[in-house]
Design an enzyme around this catalytic site. Structure first.
Site, PDB file in Angstrom:
ATOM      1  N   ASP A 183       0.808  -1.227   0.000  1.00  0.00           N
ATOM      2  CA  ASP A 183       0.000   0.000   0.000  1.00  0.00           C
ATOM      3  C   ASP A 183       0.838   1.273   0.000  1.00  0.00           C
ATOM      4  O   ASP A 183       0.423   2.304   0.546  1.00  0.00           O
ATOM      5  CB  ASP A 183      -0.971   0.021   1.196  1.00  0.00           C
TER       6      ASP A 183
ATOM      7  N   LYS B 162       1.884   2.170  -5.107  1.00  0.00           N
ATOM      8  CA  LYS B 162       2.437   1.635  -6.366  1.00  0.00           C
ATOM      9  C   LYS B 162       1.520   1.956  -7.541  1.00  0.00           C
ATOM     10  O   LYS B 162       1.980   2.303  -8.627  1.00  0.00           O
ATOM     11  CB  LYS B 162       2.604   0.102  -6.256  1.00  0.00           C
TER      12      LYS B 162
ATOM     13  N   ASN C 242      -5.258 -10.021  -3.787  1.00  0.00           N
ATOM     14  CA  ASN C 242      -4.969  -9.451  -2.457  1.00  0.00           C
ATOM     15  C   ASN C 242      -4.475  -8.008  -2.630  1.00  0.00           C
ATOM     16  O   ASN C 242      -4.604  -7.194  -1.725  1.00  0.00           O
ATOM     17  CB  ASN C 242      -3.932 -10.296  -1.689  1.00  0.00           C
TER      18      ASN C 242
ATOM     19  N   GLY D  78      -4.497  -4.176  -3.872  1.00  0.00           N
ATOM     20  CA  GLY D  78      -5.507  -3.155  -4.144  1.00  0.00           C
ATOM     21  C   GLY D  78      -4.750  -1.896  -4.512  1.00  0.00           C
ATOM     22  O   GLY D  78      -4.130  -1.273  -3.661  1.00  0.00           O
ATOM     23  N   HIS D  79      -4.729  -1.568  -5.785  1.00  0.00           N
ATOM     24  CA  HIS D  79      -3.941  -0.430  -6.268  1.00  0.00           C
ATOM     25  C   HIS D  79      -4.891   0.707  -6.652  1.00  0.00           C
ATOM     26  O   HIS D  79      -5.695   0.559  -7.570  1.00  0.00           O
ATOM     27  CB  HIS D  79      -3.062  -0.856  -7.447  1.00  0.00           C
TER      28      HIS D  79
ATOM     29  N   GLN E   2       2.078  -5.976  -3.261  1.00  0.00           N
ATOM     30  CA  GLN E   2       2.540  -6.110  -1.868  1.00  0.00           C
ATOM     31  C   GLN E   2       3.843  -5.327  -1.647  1.00  0.00           C
ATOM     32  O   GLN E   2       4.112  -4.402  -2.395  1.00  0.00           O
ATOM     33  CB  GLN E   2       2.710  -7.605  -1.491  1.00  0.00           C
TER      34      GLN E   2
ATOM     35  N   THR F  17      -9.634  -4.771   1.580  1.00  0.00           N
ATOM     36  CA  THR F  17     -10.511  -5.288   2.636  1.00  0.00           C
ATOM     37  C   THR F  17     -11.175  -4.189   3.467  1.00  0.00           C
ATOM     38  O   THR F  17     -12.039  -4.486   4.292  1.00  0.00           O
ATOM     39  CB  THR F  17      -9.699  -6.184   3.596  1.00  0.00           C
TER      40      THR F  17
END
Ligand code: GDP
Ligand code: IMO
Ligand code: MG
Length: 427
Positions: free
Chosen positions: A13, A16, A38, A40-41, A223, A300
């Site tokens: 997070d 990126k 997984n 989230g950009h 990640q 999430t």
């Protein structure tokens, strides 16, 4: 620009998506090489605000080839929902391709991710629940189903049948959970296969052809380094390597093809999920940063744990990845603070250490040793040139460059694409 890898340098997070969306202006291809949904950009650009989980952040440039590489685990349902949503917002996705070698996330991976977390009880890892760990475990155990299997129904049925027999035994006998239906999964995935077939291809050959024509390519990490299964805070890690060393492997080019490695760092630290984070602020300052920066997970929605910049972890990450440049994001979040701290060492059992311990039980005992800098107390989000930044902000940046032994070439001062300062050309 040649071949540039954009890598998460902390616990994910870092921004990126923002950096890739910006740098992709000059790229002919943007490739995701690891992780799955997984990730989230978040992208904020003239087309709107988007949260991408599988689609590369270059998708907003219609001429740019976007590739989901072999190193990614793909949940076809999530991918189709994401492309549908983009299409609804007038973003074309016909320039998106999926590696025929990419492993798929199957329904049992998601069920098992949840059951395994529950079984861990207090020691839960805080996974995103997207089936990532079980899918990568199956890939390594040679129990995976790949995108190419969707193009060969007989082969798919036979693999699914053998694998599901084992998965159902685990579900019913170990977890006392209901079994899954082979027929239902088969039909569901055949339907996905039909929709995705035109986009499933040998993306590695595509890329190599582009490289032979010297076309600029961006490799988009997911990640962050400290979630790496080997080098992160094991077992509080993800299941594929976010490091630059995995970028070539996850898209099928050679290590020698990569010219620049950009580490994306947030101007402070955040982490979502379990595991140690030495500079975490469980106080008003931590809450202040979370609310000011709206630090809630893009995948999430969980609140992110916030803390000061950890230069011990940062240096470890910079060395492991071999960053040639750094992109520092969210500098603007610090605009209002009186003082800003940087962790330059850890105190462990009365000793000062400067390395990042491998054992989480040791890392948990590490107390941050801070250096304090005066804040600049003025807005930076409209600044576009390094020289216009307040002196104290420049001092903060230079100190980070010193501690990380790497130039900060790009500074982001807002979520929107244009809110950036290019201190040095990347690539
Ligand atoms: P990623 O997973 O590394 O792409 O990062 P995320 O999208 O999960 O989280 C980064 C968050 O920071 C998103 O909400 C971005 O819109 C936001 N963001 C990125 N760069 C900046 C910046 O320079 N300033 C501010 N205020 N927000 C930023
Ligand atoms: P992006 O690409 C932040 C974290 C989870 C959990 C651990 C394992 O947006 O930076 P997993 O579902 O991968 O098995 O969860 O890893 N995690 C992330 N944290 N950003 C991410 O991706 C993450 N992907 C996984 O919160 O702690
Ligand atoms: Mg994210």
């Amino acid at each position: 620009m040649s071949v540039v890898a954009v890598i998460g340098a902390q616990w994910g997070d870092e921004g990126k998506g923002k950096i890739v969306d910006l740098l992709a202006q000059r790229a002919k291809a943007v490739v995701r090489f690891s992780g799955g949904d997984n990730a989230g950009h978040t992208i904020v650009n003239p087309q709107g605000e988007f949260r991408l989980h599988l689609v590369p952040s270059g998708i907003f440039y219609p001429e740019t080839v976007c590739i989901i590489g072999n190193g990614v685990v793909v949940n076809p349902a999530v991918l189709l929902a994401e492309t549908d949503d983009l299409n609804k917002h007038n973003v074309d996705t016909n320039h998106l391709f999926i590696s025929d070698r990419a492993n798929l996330i199957m329904p049992y991976h998601i069920v098992l991710d949840g059951l395994e977390e529950k079984r861990r009880g207090k020691g839960a890892l805080g996974t995103t629940g997207k089936g990532i760990g079980p899918a990568f475990a199956d890939k390594t155990a040679r129990l995976g189903i790949r995108a190419c299997d969707l193009l060969n129904r007989e082969q798919f049925r036979s693999r699914l049948s053998t694998i599901l027999e084992l998965k159902n035994a685990i579900l019913t006998k170990i977890y006392d959970a209901p079994p899954l239906s082979e027929e239902e999964i088969f039909l569901q995935y055949c339907a996905y296969g039909e929709k995705l077939a035109p986009f499933i291809t040998d993306t590695s050959t595509m890329l190599r052809q582009m490289l032979s024509r010297k076309q600029p390519v961006l490799l988009e990490g997911a990640q962050g380094a400290l979630l790496d299964p080997d080098w992160g805070t094991y077992p509080y890690v993800t299941s594929s390597s976010p490091l630059a060393a995995n970028a070539a492997l996850g898209c099928g080019i050679s290590l020698k093809d990569i010219d620049h490695i950009v580490g994306v760092f947030k101007a402070y630290t955040t982490r979502v999920g379990g595991g140690p984070m030495p500079t975490e602020l469980k106080d008003k300052t931590g809450d202040f940063i979370r609310e000011r920066a709206h630090e809630y997970g893009a995948t999430t929605g969980r609140p992110r744990r916030c803390g000061w910049f950890d230069a011990v972890a940062g240096k470890f990450s910079a060395q492991l990845n071999g960053f040639t440049d750094i992109a520092l994001t969210r500098l603007d979040v610090l605009d209002v603070l009186d003082t800003i701290k940087i962790c330059t060492a850890y105190q462990l059992d009365g000793q000062i250490i400067k390395h990042f311990p491998s054992d989480v039980s040791i890392l948990e005992k590490c107390q941050p040793v801070y250096e304090e800098l005066t804040g600049w107390k003025s807005a930076t989000n409209d600044i576009r040139h390094l020289k216009q930044l307040p002196t104290q902000a420049r001092r903060y940046i230079s100190r980070l460059e010193e501690l990380l032994s790497c130039p900060i070439s790009l500074i982001s001062v807002g979520a929107e694409r244009e809110r950036a300062i290019m201190a040095r050309q990347i690539g």
